[in-house]
Design an enzyme around this catalytic site. Structure first.
Site, PDB file in Angstrom:
ATOM      1  N   TYR A 157      45.770  59.081 -12.967  1.00  0.00           N
ATOM      2  CA  TYR A 157      45.860  59.322 -14.418  1.00  0.00           C
ATOM      3  C   TYR A 157      45.006  60.551 -14.782  1.00  0.00           C
ATOM      4  CZ  TYR A 157      46.937  57.961 -19.225  1.00  0.00           C
ATOM      5  OH  TYR A 157      47.416  57.932 -20.524  1.00  0.00           O
ATOM      6  N   LYS A 164      42.734  61.057 -23.212  1.00  0.00           N
ATOM      7  CA  LYS A 164      42.814  59.823 -24.017  1.00  0.00           C
ATOM      8  C   LYS A 164      41.429  59.430 -24.532  1.00  0.00           C
ATOM      9  CE  LYS A 164      47.266  58.970 -23.815  1.00  0.00           C
ATOM     10  NZ  LYS A 164      48.111  59.387 -24.946  1.00  0.00           N
TER      11      LYS A 164
END
Ligand code: NAP
Length: 265
Positions: A157, A164
């Protein structure tokens, strides 16, 4: 009277029928909302126009969130069409494919900037542009989409996790800025769902196989689950909730040590 009756909402981030933004738009529409939908590029225009028609959206407009002139044009169109906006959904993220595999330490400077610009700064730009229209709206709400990789290290990720984390911090700062104008700002942290952008993260298939074995509810989530939870944050039901991240992941995020399979002690 339905939950979102007559509420005017802008949905940013529909790429196709699997998009989380489409699940949210459908849920809002089913509860009586009036919608405007955007598409990022001409490549997607045809498909998104068809989905906008399915949603009975009143407007379908081009918007690349990195372009201030396009943000302004969408705001002006909505101002003329509705005068005010009651909710805005930001469901946009992007990182270069090569940044979503292998070691995070290899993240390039350009790739880092690109991911943070599209996936985190765009919420700030959108909030600034639409705050005046939201301030005249009914129970106004700004909603974004995040993922567990913001606070935990999730293989592959990588830079999107950093983006994020920035996005979630932006939710809190925007909530503080916009609260005095009555505008709420929140995020849904969705479990992994096989969408176009998620497919760009290496190892998605094993994550989708692993999550139901660990999550207390024993399953993955889908865009309908996300849409239903989003209704809470977009509607009056959450009128005293701002600056929050609501997990919609079948409980995956709360597990410290996964339970041993039945029969093993
Ligand atoms: P998606 O269907 O691929 O939607 C992502 C959207 O972002 C696409 O419409 C994409 O358009 C758009 N986008 C990218 N760059 C943009 C730009 N510069 N301007 C405007 N739009 C741009 O994938 P999704 O999974 O529904 O993603 C929506 C949000 O949910 C993202 O923030 C994602 O990180 C988040 N989320 C997803 C999951 C998951 O597992 N799917 C889990 C948690 C959170 P293009 O296709 O043209 O680039």
């Amino acid at each position: 009277m339905t939950l979102m009756h007559g509420r005017r909402g802008l949905i940013v981030g529909v790429a196709n029928a699997r998009s989380l933004a489409f699940g949210i738009a459908k849920a809002a529409r089913d509860e009586g909302a009036r919608l405007a939908v955007t598409y990022q590029s001409e490549r997607l225009a045809l498909g998104v126009r068809a989905l906008a028609a399915e949603l009975q959206a009143e407007l379908c407009l081009p918007l690349d969130v990195t372009q201030d002139a396009e943000l302004r044009a969408v705001r002006q169109t909505l101002e003329q069409h509705w005068g005010a906006v009651d909710f805005v959904v930001h469901a946009v993220a992007h990182a270069r494919k090569e940044e979503l595999e292998g070691p995070f330490i290899q993240t390039s400077r350009e790739g880092f900037h690109e991911a943070l610009e599209v996936s985190a700064y765009s919420l700030v730009a959108l909030a600034r542009e639409f705050a005046p229209l939201l301030a005249s709206g009914v129970s106004p709400s700004l909603l974004t989409l995040t993922y567990l990789g913001s606070g935990r290290a999730v293989p592959n990720y990588n830079v999107m996790g950093v983006a994020k984390a920035a996005l979630e911090a932006a939710v809190r700062y925007l909530a503080m800025d916009l609260g005095p104008r009555g505008i709420r700002v929140n995020a849904v942290s969705a479990g992994a769902v096989k969408t176009l952008s998620a497919a760009g993260v290496r190892g998605l298939r094993s994550l989708l196989a692993f999550a139901p074995q660990v999550a207390p509810l024993g399953r993955n989530v889908d865009s309908e689950d996300v849409g239903r939870a989003a209704l809470f944050l977009l509607s009056d039901l959450s009128r005293a909730t701002t600056g929050q991240v609501l997990f919609v992941d079948a409980g995956f995020n709360i597990v410290g040590v996964p339970q041993a399979p039945q029969g093993v002690s």
